[in-house]
Design an enzyme around this catalytic site. Structure first.
Site, PDB file in Angstrom:
ATOM      1  N   CYS A   1      -1.026   9.430   8.012  1.00  0.00           N
ATOM      2  CA  CYS A   1      -0.856   9.211   9.389  1.00  0.00           C
ATOM      3  C   CYS A   1      -0.661  10.607  10.238  1.00  0.00           C
ATOM      4  O   CYS A   1      -0.885  10.796  11.335  1.00  0.00           O
ATOM      5  CB  CYS A   1       0.191   8.283   9.938  1.00  0.00           C
ATOM      6  SG  CYS A   1       1.764   8.839   9.721  1.00  0.00           S
TER       7      CYS A   1
ATOM      8  N   SER B   1      -1.413  -0.087  11.215  1.00  0.00           N
ATOM      9  CA  SER B   1      -2.362   0.430  12.065  1.00  0.00           C
ATOM     10  C   SER B   1      -1.998   0.114  13.639  1.00  0.00           C
ATOM     11  O   SER B   1      -1.397  -1.240  13.551  1.00  0.00           O
ATOM     12  CB  SER B   1      -3.694  -0.527  11.732  1.00  0.00           C
ATOM     13  OG  SER B   1      -3.641  -1.788  11.815  1.00  0.00           O
TER      14      SER B   1
ATOM     15  N   PHE C   1      -0.415   0.371   3.257  1.00  0.00           N
ATOM     16  CA  PHE C   1      -0.949   0.686   1.831  1.00  0.00           C
ATOM     17  C   PHE C   1      -0.563   2.297   1.695  1.00  0.00           C
ATOM     18  O   PHE C   1      -0.781   2.452   0.347  1.00  0.00           O
ATOM     19  CB  PHE C   1      -2.138   0.195   1.839  1.00  0.00           C
ATOM     20  CG  PHE C   1      -3.385   1.130   2.158  1.00  0.00           C
ATOM     21  CD1 PHE C   1      -3.846   2.294   1.259  1.00  0.00           C
ATOM     22  CD2 PHE C   1      -3.598   1.313   3.492  1.00  0.00           C
ATOM     23  CE1 PHE C   1      -4.560   3.323   1.797  1.00  0.00           C
ATOM     24  CE2 PHE C   1      -4.703   2.263   4.056  1.00  0.00           C
ATOM     25  CZ  PHE C   1      -5.022   3.042   3.033  1.00  0.00           C
TER      26      PHE C   1
ATOM     27  N   GLU D   1      -9.575   6.612  14.467  1.00  0.00           N
ATOM     28  CA  GLU D   1      -9.133   6.871  13.204  1.00  0.00           C
ATOM     29  C   GLU D   1      -9.975   6.482  11.754  1.00  0.00           C
ATOM     30  O   GLU D   1     -10.366   5.349  11.856  1.00  0.00           O
ATOM     31  CB  GLU D   1      -7.639   6.137  13.142  1.00  0.00           C
ATOM     32  CG  GLU D   1      -7.001   6.451  11.748  1.00  0.00           C
ATOM     33  CD  GLU D   1      -5.662   5.667  11.628  1.00  0.00           C
ATOM     34  OE1 GLU D   1      -5.439   4.632  12.070  1.00  0.00           O
ATOM     35  OE2 GLU D   1      -4.749   6.508  11.052  1.00  0.00           O
TER      36      GLU D   1
ATOM     37  N   LYS E   1       8.300  -6.784   3.157  1.00  0.00           N
ATOM     38  CA  LYS E   1       6.976  -7.405   2.699  1.00  0.00           C
ATOM     39  C   LYS E   1       6.153  -5.983   2.609  1.00  0.00           C
ATOM     40  O   LYS E   1       5.637  -5.380   3.410  1.00  0.00           O
ATOM     41  CB  LYS E   1       6.560  -8.237   3.811  1.00  0.00           C
ATOM     42  CG  LYS E   1       5.119  -8.821   3.369  1.00  0.00           C
ATOM     43  CD  LYS E   1       4.128  -9.081   4.522  1.00  0.00           C
ATOM     44  CE  LYS E   1       3.179  -7.845   4.627  1.00  0.00           C
ATOM     45  NZ  LYS E   1       2.331  -7.574   3.649  1.00  0.00           N
TER      46      LYS E   1
HETATM   47  P1  NAD Z   1      -2.544  -2.196   8.361  1.00  0.00           P
HETATM   48  O1  NAD Z   1      -2.238  -2.579   9.728  1.00  0.00           O
HETATM   49  O2  NAD Z   1      -3.790  -3.047   7.760  1.00  0.00           O
HETATM   50  O3  NAD Z   1      -1.419  -3.110   7.350  1.00  0.00           O
HETATM   51  C1  NAD Z   1       0.119  -3.027   7.599  1.00  0.00           C
HETATM   52  C2  NAD Z   1       0.873  -4.219   7.118  1.00  0.00           C
HETATM   53  O4  NAD Z   1       0.822  -5.153   8.201  1.00  0.00           O
HETATM   54  C3  NAD Z   1       0.430  -4.570   5.891  1.00  0.00           C
HETATM   55  O5  NAD Z   1       1.931  -5.078   5.168  1.00  0.00           O
HETATM   56  C4  NAD Z   1      -0.518  -5.872   5.964  1.00  0.00           C
HETATM   57  O6  NAD Z   1      -0.312  -6.902   5.130  1.00  0.00           O
HETATM   58  C5  NAD Z   1       0.050  -6.478   7.423  1.00  0.00           C
HETATM   59  N1  NAD Z   1      -1.034  -7.021   8.274  1.00  0.00           N
HETATM   60  C6  NAD Z   1      -2.295  -6.423   8.067  1.00  0.00           C
HETATM   61  N2  NAD Z   1      -3.092  -7.311   9.289  1.00  0.00           N
HETATM   62  C7  NAD Z   1      -2.375  -8.081   9.826  1.00  0.00           C
HETATM   63  C8  NAD Z   1      -2.219  -9.006  10.657  1.00  0.00           C
HETATM   64  N3  NAD Z   1      -3.517  -9.165  11.254  1.00  0.00           N
HETATM   65  N4  NAD Z   1      -1.272  -9.738  11.042  1.00  0.00           N
HETATM   66  C9  NAD Z   1      -0.061  -9.629  10.320  1.00  0.00           C
HETATM   67  N5  NAD Z   1       0.125  -8.603   9.506  1.00  0.00           N
HETATM   68  C10 NAD Z   1      -0.925  -7.835   9.189  1.00  0.00           C
HETATM   69  O7  NAD Z   1      -2.145  -0.893   7.834  1.00  0.00           O
HETATM   70  P2  NAD Z   1      -2.788  -0.266   6.418  1.00  0.00           P
HETATM   71  O8  NAD Z   1      -3.999  -0.048   6.572  1.00  0.00           O
HETATM   72  O9  NAD Z   1      -1.833  -0.923   5.477  1.00  0.00           O
HETATM   73  O10 NAD Z   1      -2.094   1.162   6.582  1.00  0.00           O
HETATM   74  C11 NAD Z   1      -2.802   2.170   7.398  1.00  0.00           C
HETATM   75  C12 NAD Z   1      -2.414   2.373   8.940  1.00  0.00           C
HETATM   76  O11 NAD Z   1      -1.004   2.784   8.853  1.00  0.00           O
HETATM   77  C13 NAD Z   1      -3.153   3.516   9.463  1.00  0.00           C
HETATM   78  O12 NAD Z   1      -3.374   3.318  10.768  1.00  0.00           O
HETATM   79  C14 NAD Z   1      -1.855   4.754   9.296  1.00  0.00           C
HETATM   80  O13 NAD Z   1      -2.384   5.824  10.265  1.00  0.00           O
HETATM   81  C15 NAD Z   1      -0.867   3.872   9.818  1.00  0.00           C
HETATM   82  N6  NAD Z   1       0.356   4.639   9.430  1.00  0.00           N
HETATM   83  C16 NAD Z   1       1.343   5.072  10.444  1.00  0.00           C
HETATM   84  C17 NAD Z   1       2.307   5.761   9.987  1.00  0.00           C
HETATM   85  C18 NAD Z   1       3.309   6.190  10.941  1.00  0.00           C
HETATM   86  O14 NAD Z   1       4.346   6.406  10.591  1.00  0.00           O
HETATM   87  N7  NAD Z   1       2.852   6.443  11.936  1.00  0.00           N
HETATM   88  C19 NAD Z   1       2.762   5.995   8.593  1.00  0.00           C
HETATM   89  C20 NAD Z   1       1.765   5.463   7.609  1.00  0.00           C
HETATM   90  C21 NAD Z   1       0.534   4.703   7.998  1.00  0.00           C
END
Ligand code: NAD
Length: 502
Positions: free
Chosen positions: A291, A235, A158, A402, A182
């Site tokens: 991140c 995450s 997000f 985090e 997606k």
């Molecule tokens: P999230 O893991 O909640 O969601 C990421 C994606 O996975 C979304 O599209 C979501 O719909 C899907 N998703 C969520 N839960 C799921 C599940 N149980 N099973 C399958 N799919 C699922 O992450 P977020 O809250 O959208 O983003 C924030 C996180 O992303 C933070 O931890 C941040 O550090 C990380 N991030 C990392 C980088 C990097 O390059 N390392 C860059 C940006 C964000």
């Protein structure tokens, strides 16, 4: 300053884009709420597995023709896409602010970075070249070619709704693959806008698809036989335990860029004013939802006696608190605003729970983000101010976990060795910065610290499109990274041909 005009009015009814058609989903619809105004701005479908499967089928059907399309012809579409993105630059940026909450400057930066991905991917005719050697034996030559693989899935987080899927999609498409994106269902509008432009740019039907949704779409992606690889950003629990594990089981290529908890190390020779100025965007940019954001500030007393370290620590923390308290908070479409809301109320609740944890663990609350002023007349639901804790120790939850919000932890270490040990005590390895005038300390830091992104006298921004977006330990799972040459390798298979000349 006045609030900039919103780029659309009313509620967008989002659809999926599959095989060149805009299609409705049979799944439920969820509201996308602007976190600054709390108004519903779109409704997003939570698509079914069958709807995802239909997108893969369409992509797989068009893949042989797209693959045969000469690379120059493929990138001509990307040149057009880049031009269209430039024409719509301001609209695309304002959409990000509306759906995510970030300030317009942060959104403009994100749009610029996203466009740069498309620009770098237009270099594919050169970047994708193989190599050869003649006469490896008498009358026999050998050469390597890079070939696309088929259909890739891309899962966005997000926090960068526009840029992150572009770390992958332009490279995948330029190398002759097809994609199904997606987006995060929390802020999906940007990816829908991008694919509208991709359609206008002449990218053929079925090559670049968007299927909105949540876990069902991800499950379908991870299990689909024709998905050759998955790019995930999000995450650590989802990346490591769901996506990486399942891709291993199903034999797919995978990039999982995950969570983080990043340190900024301040050495005794650092210029406090410049260091703190750089830290403000690094700690509080995107309302701490990055991140690469710094979260722990570690003041190091290398070579100082105890009294001098105390005095230096106090000067750094006082300057940090003072600068943090001056950050203006409000609607990101107001150009005078420096920090927007968090993405939604659940994220605010999460940050509030960490503020309470910090207090309970015995850290000192120097700046309380629960008390803040808004510069615009808005509902307060998703807003928080910068929070600064001091007397934080490495075993506290606020230092280890985090939080993903505007919370800064002030810490202290006696030496650079101790500071590096603290960084290595974290399960994450995304980024770390050092502030110093000493070349020796800077070299030692970048050489030893186990993090994928290192900053010297700077908070870390996302690497440019021609460098990989790295990460280590619990921040990254996979082999190759998104962006640049590594993305080209991820999206292609090497084939070696040996040929005898009779
Ligand atoms: P999230 O893991 O909640 O969601 C990421 C994606 O996975 C979304 O599209 C979501 O719909 C899907 N998703 C969520 N839960 C799921 C599940 N149980 N099973 C399958 N799919 C699922 O992450 P977020 O809250 O959208 O983003 C924030 C996180 O992303 C933070 O931890 C941040 O550090 C990380 N991030 C990392 C980088 C990097 O390059 N390392 C860059 C940006 C964000």
């Amino acid at each position: 300053m006045a609030i900039l005009e919103e780029p659309f009015v009313g509620v967008l009814e989002l659809q999926n884009y599959v095989d060149g058609e805009w299609v409705d989903s049979e799944g439920e619809r969820r509201d996308v709420v602007n976190p600054a105004t709390m108004k519903t701005i779109a409704r997003v479908p939570i698509s079914t597995q069958d709807e995802f499967d239909a997108a893969v089928e369409a992509a797989q059907a068009v893949y042989p023709e797209w693959r045969r399309t000469p690379p120059l012809a493929r990138v001509r579409c990307l040149f057009r896409l880049k031009e269209l993105m430039e024409e719509h630059f301001e609209e695309l940026s304002r959409v990000q602010t509306m759906e995510h909450g970030k300030t317009i400057d942060e959104s403009r930066g994100e749009t610029r970075r996203g466009i740069e991905m498309v620009e770098v991917a237009t270099g594919i005719p050169t970047l994708m070249m193989g190599y050869n050697l003649e006469d490896i034996a008498s009358g026999i030559d050998e050469y390597l070619i890079r070939q696309p693989l088929g259909v890739f899935g891309i899962i966005g987080p997000f926090n960068f709704p526009f840029m992150v899927p572009l770390w992958f999609a332009p490279f995948a498409v330029a190398t002759g693959n097809c994609v199904v994106v997606k987006p995060s269902s929390e802020d999906p509008i940007s990816q829908v806008k991008i694919v509208e432009l991709a359609e206008e740019a002449g990218i053929p039907e079925g090559v670049w698809n968007v299927v909105n949704g949540g876990r069902d779409v991800v499950s379908a992606m991870l299990d689909h036989r024709d998905i050759k690889g998955v790019c995930f950003v999000g995450s650590t629990p989802v990346g490591r335990d769901v996506v990486y594990e399942r891709c291993g089981a199903t034999g797919k290529r995978v990039i999982c860029q995950c969570g983080a908890k990043n340190y900024a190390v301040v050495m005794p020779d650092a210029d406090i004013e410049r260091t703190v100025a750089s830290c403000m965007t690094s700690f509080f940019g995107n309302t701490g939802q990055r991140c690469l954001a710094n979260a722990n500030l570690l003041v190091v007393g290398e070579g100082l006696d105890a009294a001098s370290l105390d005095a230096f620590y106090k000067d750094v923390v006082d300057a940090f608190v003072e600068a943090s308290s001056r950050i203006t908070i409000g609607y990101g479409l107001d150009e005078a605003v420096q920090m927007g809301p968090l993405r939604d109320r659940a994220k605010v609740e999460r940050v509030l729970s960490y503020i309470q944890k910090g207090i309970d663990e015995g850290a000192t609350l120097r700046l309380d983000g629960r008390q803040f002023e808004l510069v615009n007349d808005l509902p307060r639901d998703c807003f928080l101010g910068p929070t600064v804790f001091e007397d934080v120790t490495p075993e506290m939850a606020i230092a280890r976990e985090e939080i993903f919000g505007p919370v800064a932890c002030m810490m202290v270490a006696g030496s650079l060795d101790e500071a590096i040990d603290m960084i290595h005590g974290s399960p994450f390895g995304n980024a770390a910065s050092i502030f110093t005038d000493s070349g020796r300390w800077a070299r030692e830091f970048q050489y030893r610290v186990e993090c994928g992104n290192i900053g010297v006298n700077i908070g870390i921004a996302a690497p440019m499109a021609f460098f990989p977006f790295s990460g280590m330990k619990d921040s990254f799972f996979g082999d190759l990274h998104g962006q640049g040459q590594e993305a080209v390798r991820f999206f292609t298979e090497s084939k070696v041909v040996i040929q005898r000349w009779f």
